[in-house]
Design an enzyme around this catalytic site. Structure first.
Site, PDB file in Angstrom:
ATOM      1  N   HIS A 220      -8.571  -1.942   3.263  1.00 48.93           N
ATOM      2  CA  HIS A 220      -8.409  -3.274   2.345  1.00 48.93           C
ATOM      3  C   HIS A 220      -8.911  -2.795   0.870  1.00 48.93           C
ATOM      4  O   HIS A 220      -7.968  -1.956   0.354  1.00 48.93           O
ATOM      5  CB  HIS A 220      -9.732  -4.212   2.972  1.00 48.93           C
ATOM      6  CG  HIS A 220      -9.745  -5.597   2.376  1.00 48.93           C
ATOM      7  ND1 HIS A 220      -8.467  -6.157   1.664  1.00 48.93           N
ATOM      8  CD2 HIS A 220     -10.452  -6.685   2.295  1.00 48.93           C
ATOM      9  CE1 HIS A 220      -8.597  -7.468   1.252  1.00 48.93           C
ATOM     10  NE2 HIS A 220      -9.788  -7.908   1.658  1.00 48.93           N
ATOM     11  N   HIS A 259       1.344  -2.961   4.227  1.00 46.09           N
ATOM     12  CA  HIS A 259       0.805  -4.296   4.216  1.00 46.09           C
ATOM     13  C   HIS A 259       0.946  -5.130   5.394  1.00 46.09           C
ATOM     14  O   HIS A 259       2.051  -5.098   5.980  1.00 46.09           O
ATOM     15  CB  HIS A 259       1.151  -5.143   2.991  1.00 46.09           C
ATOM     16  CG  HIS A 259       0.190  -6.271   2.795  1.00 46.09           C
ATOM     17  ND1 HIS A 259       0.140  -7.340   3.266  1.00 46.09           N
ATOM     18  CD2 HIS A 259      -0.696  -5.988   1.591  1.00 46.09           C
ATOM     19  CE1 HIS A 259      -1.079  -8.011   2.468  1.00 46.09           C
ATOM     20  NE2 HIS A 259      -1.669  -7.088   1.560  1.00 46.09           N
ATOM     21  N   ASP A 313      -2.571  -1.795  -4.213  1.00 41.06           N
ATOM     22  CA  ASP A 313      -3.460  -0.701  -4.754  1.00 41.06           C
ATOM     23  C   ASP A 313      -2.995   0.466  -5.214  1.00 41.06           C
ATOM     24  O   ASP A 313      -3.384   1.310  -6.016  1.00 41.06           O
ATOM     25  CB  ASP A 313      -4.354  -0.460  -3.650  1.00 41.06           C
ATOM     26  CG  ASP A 313      -5.469  -1.279  -3.116  1.00 41.06           C
ATOM     27  OD1 ASP A 313      -5.937  -1.843  -4.136  1.00 41.06           O
ATOM     28  OD2 ASP A 313      -5.552  -1.700  -1.913  1.00 41.06           O
TER      29      ASP A 313
HETATM   30  N1  ACO Z   1       1.700   4.986   5.377  1.00 47.38           N
HETATM   31  C1  ACO Z   1       2.302   5.539   6.516  1.00 47.38           C
HETATM   32  N2  ACO Z   1       2.546   5.069   7.510  1.00 47.38           N
HETATM   33  C2  ACO Z   1       1.980   3.582   7.303  1.00 47.38           C
HETATM   34  C3  ACO Z   1       1.355   3.065   6.448  1.00 47.38           C
HETATM   35  C4  ACO Z   1       1.023   4.005   5.339  1.00 47.38           C
HETATM   36  N3  ACO Z   1       0.407   3.732   4.392  1.00 47.38           N
HETATM   37  N4  ACO Z   1       0.958   1.740   6.793  1.00 47.38           N
HETATM   38  C5  ACO Z   1       1.473   1.404   7.745  1.00 47.38           C
HETATM   39  N5  ACO Z   1       2.098   2.615   8.347  1.00 47.38           N
HETATM   40  C6  ACO Z   1       2.924   2.586   9.613  1.00 47.38           C
HETATM   41  C7  ACO Z   1       1.989   2.617  10.865  1.00 47.38           C
HETATM   42  O1  ACO Z   1       1.623   3.909  11.150  1.00 47.38           O
HETATM   43  C8  ACO Z   1       2.495   2.045  11.903  1.00 47.38           C
HETATM   44  O2  ACO Z   1       3.904   2.875  12.485  1.00 47.38           O
HETATM   45  P1  ACO Z   1       3.965   2.977  13.849  1.00 47.38           P
HETATM   46  O3  ACO Z   1       4.336   1.642  14.224  1.00 47.38           O
HETATM   47  O4  ACO Z   1       4.904   4.090  14.089  1.00 47.38           O
HETATM   48  O5  ACO Z   1       2.646   3.222  14.640  1.00 47.38           O
HETATM   49  C9  ACO Z   1       3.338   0.994  11.409  1.00 47.38           C
HETATM   50  O6  ACO Z   1       3.701   1.358   9.758  1.00 47.38           O
HETATM   51  C10 ACO Z   1       2.619  -0.379  11.183  1.00 47.38           C
HETATM   52  O7  ACO Z   1       1.357  -0.221  10.771  1.00 47.38           O
HETATM   53  P2  ACO Z   1       0.074  -0.634  11.099  1.00 47.38           P
HETATM   54  O8  ACO Z   1      -1.147  -0.041  10.581  1.00 47.38           O
HETATM   55  O9  ACO Z   1      -0.031  -1.202  12.585  1.00 47.38           O
HETATM   56  O10 ACO Z   1       0.021  -2.185  10.284  1.00 47.38           O
HETATM   57  P3  ACO Z   1      -1.163  -3.152   9.928  1.00 47.38           P
HETATM   58  O11 ACO Z   1      -0.426  -4.292   9.484  1.00 47.38           O
HETATM   59  O12 ACO Z   1      -2.166  -3.004  10.846  1.00 47.38           O
HETATM   60  O13 ACO Z   1      -1.730  -2.303   8.418  1.00 47.38           O
HETATM   61  C11 ACO Z   1      -2.571  -1.582   6.505  1.00 47.38           C
HETATM   62  C12 ACO Z   1      -1.485  -2.983   7.440  1.00 47.38           C
HETATM   63  C13 ACO Z   1      -3.845  -1.586   7.030  1.00 47.38           C
HETATM   64  C14 ACO Z   1      -2.765  -2.042   5.120  1.00 47.38           C
HETATM   65  C15 ACO Z   1      -1.841  -0.092   6.542  1.00 47.38           C
HETATM   66  O14 ACO Z   1      -0.694  -0.314   6.040  1.00 47.38           O
HETATM   67  C16 ACO Z   1      -2.544   0.775   5.829  1.00 47.38           C
HETATM   68  O15 ACO Z   1      -3.518   1.395   6.523  1.00 47.38           O
HETATM   69  N6  ACO Z   1      -2.363   1.141   4.745  1.00 47.38           N
HETATM   70  C17 ACO Z   1      -2.905   2.086   4.059  1.00 47.38           C
HETATM   71  C18 ACO Z   1      -4.264   1.419   3.296  1.00 47.38           C
HETATM   72  C19 ACO Z   1      -3.972   0.605   2.408  1.00 47.38           C
HETATM   73  O16 ACO Z   1      -3.200   0.802   1.453  1.00 47.38           O
HETATM   74  N7  ACO Z   1      -4.682  -0.458   2.289  1.00 47.38           N
HETATM   75  C20 ACO Z   1      -4.536  -1.688   1.283  1.00 47.38           C
HETATM   76  C21 ACO Z   1      -3.707  -3.111   1.853  1.00 47.38           C
HETATM   77  S1  ACO Z   1      -3.595  -4.303   0.436  1.00 47.38           S
HETATM   78  C22 ACO Z   1      -5.275  -4.730   0.464  1.00 47.38           C
HETATM   79  O17 ACO Z   1      -5.980  -4.850   1.219  1.00 47.38           O
HETATM   80  C23 ACO Z   1      -5.714  -4.935  -1.205  1.00 47.38           C
END
Ligand code: ACO
Length: 376
Positions: A220, A259, A313
């Site tokens: 987050h 996201h 971010d």
């Molecule tokens: N880098 C690479 N791959 C990614 C990323 C990333 N940043 N984010 C998602 N993916 C991929 C996942 O590996 C997954 O791939 P798969 O289907 O082959 O397994 C797919 O995209 C879906 O990702 P999830 O993690 O299931 O998506 P979710 O909706 O749960 O997650 C989240 C969203 C937690 C923000 C995720 O994108 C992440 O961890 N990002 C990095 C951390 C981040 O930047 N967080 C800030 C969010 S904005 C905020 O809160 C202010």
């Protein structure tokens, strides 16, 4: 019983007039106004008034709101004494969580949850969060505290208390824009936490404390610090490609990308990208911006990262760095902004409250015999 949705994905858990997100089209509006318009024309103070009231203030209303906010920049003496007692190596997010919680100890009526009381307490928390953060930062550096200056805006005063000198108008405006862009964002995890806590008719200090705990997580609000650490690990713009390829090959997540809601470019990120580029040029940090755009280009190109765009971010890391903020104050700055949104949601929840109490699908065994301890 309803259908199970892991992470509550796709579940509509509240109705709100505070912000609207269209994740497919990359739209974010606060109370109907596109975020880009607010970032271009508004101030953080006006935006918070807007979020709390659903309408823009008139000139006298904004003056009254701003004056009331500034009159509360100072913190209770007891909380100031607590700052001095905190370990200097504590993480600022842990410190601010503790100090916001402590504010409740000095409120003669911390539990009042009628709307005027909550609004009043929220105004104090909004005014005092920057002071507490700046005090903690000065304390850990062994420097004397810089008292708040009520002639300054919230952003200007925060930078003044942090550094002991008045910031330039460009730095003040950059922080103000960051605060506007981070103020609210639908039913994100920390906002949901706020609404869940106030739905028990618990107090606003407990709700804010819980929300800060939620925001700290690297999935987050903590991601902006992860972005900066990543940029620091990449020696030069030429190394960005290999760094990201290696991470993707290991299936590591790239901080600042992806996201739950946005399947298009996060509109906050497009605004911050422009801001970050200008600030990077002005402050001699162009390498950081160039590394960021190189990372974005790799993510755009790679199949493994298809449809994963920068979130709020990603470019806020470069922006905060250029403003001169230390890395571990990035997420606390997010707290300063989001207190505005959390408060709006607490007020909206309390105006038409229903206790949050979802079901869990039990997946364990049934009807097992009690095993006496000697036989285990
Ligand atoms: N880098 C690479 N791959 C990614 C990323 C990333 N940043 N984010 C998602 N993916 C991929 C996942 O590996 C997954 O791939 P798969 O289907 O082959 O397994 C797919 O995209 C879906 O990702 P999830 O993690 O299931 O998506 P979710 O909706 O749960 O997650 C989240 C969203 C937690 C923000 C995720 O994108 C992440 O961890 N990002 C990095 C951390 C981040 O930047 N967080 C800030 C969010 S904005 C905020 O809160 C202010």
């Amino acid at each position: 019983m309803g259908t199970y949705s892991k992470g509550l994905e796709g579940v509509v858990a509240a109705q709100t007039k505070i912000s609207f997100i269209d994740g497919e089209k990359g739209v974010l509006e606060y109370a109907g106004v596109p975020i880009g318009q607010l970032a271009s024309h508004s101030t953080f103070e006006e935006t918070v008034f807007f979020l709390w009231n659903g309408r823009f203030p008139t000139t006298p209303q904004l003056a009254e709101f701003t004056a009331a906010l500034r009159a509360r920049y100072g913190v209770p003496a007891g909380v100031e004494a607590m700052v001095a007692a905190l370990p200097k190596d504590a993480e600022p997010m842990h410190a601010i969580r503790t100090l916001v919680s402590a504010l409740g100890l000095y409120d003669p009526k911390p539990n009042a949850i009628d709307l005027p009381s909550v609004r009043d307490k929220a105004l104090s928390i909004l005014a005092q969060t920057p002071t507490l953060l700046a005090y903690f930062h000065r304390h850990r550096q062994g420097k004397p505290l810089v008292r708040p200056d009520a002639s300054l805006t919230l952003a200007e005063n925060f930078l003044y208390m942090l550094n002991g000198s008045k910031p330039t108008p460009a730095m003040t405006r950059a922080l103000d824009v960051c605060l506007i862009l981070h103020a609210d964002h639908g039913l994100n995890n920390s906002t949901f936490t706020t609404r869940v806590i106030v739905s028990t008719e618990s107090d606003i200090y407990s709700a804010m404390t819980g929300a800060i705990g939620s925001l700290r997580g690297p999935l987050h609000g903590g991601a902006n610090e992860g972005v900066m650490r990543m940029l620091n690990q990449i020696p030069s713009v030429n190394d960005a490609e290999k760094f990201i390829q290696d991470k993707l090959a290991k299936k590591d997540k790239i901080p600042g990308f992806g996201h739950r809601i946005y399947k298009a470019y996060d509109p906050r990120a497009s605004h911050l990208k422009v801001l970050a580029e200008q600030l990077a040029k002005d402050t001699g940090n162009l390498d950081l911006f160039q590394k960021s755009t190189a990372i974005e280009a790799v993510m755009n190109r790679e199949k493994a990262a298809k449809g994963i765009y920068p979130n709020v971010d990603f470019y806020s890391a470069t922006t905060y760095h250029c403003i001169g903020l230390p890395l571990d104050l990035f997420t606390p700055c997010f707290v300063i902004a989001r207190v505005g949104g959390w408060s709006a949601h607490a007020l909206e929840q309390l105006a038409d409250n229903r206790l949050f109490r979802p079901d869990a699908e039990y997946t364990g065994p049934h009807n097992l015999p009690y095993a006496p301890i000697a036989s285990r």
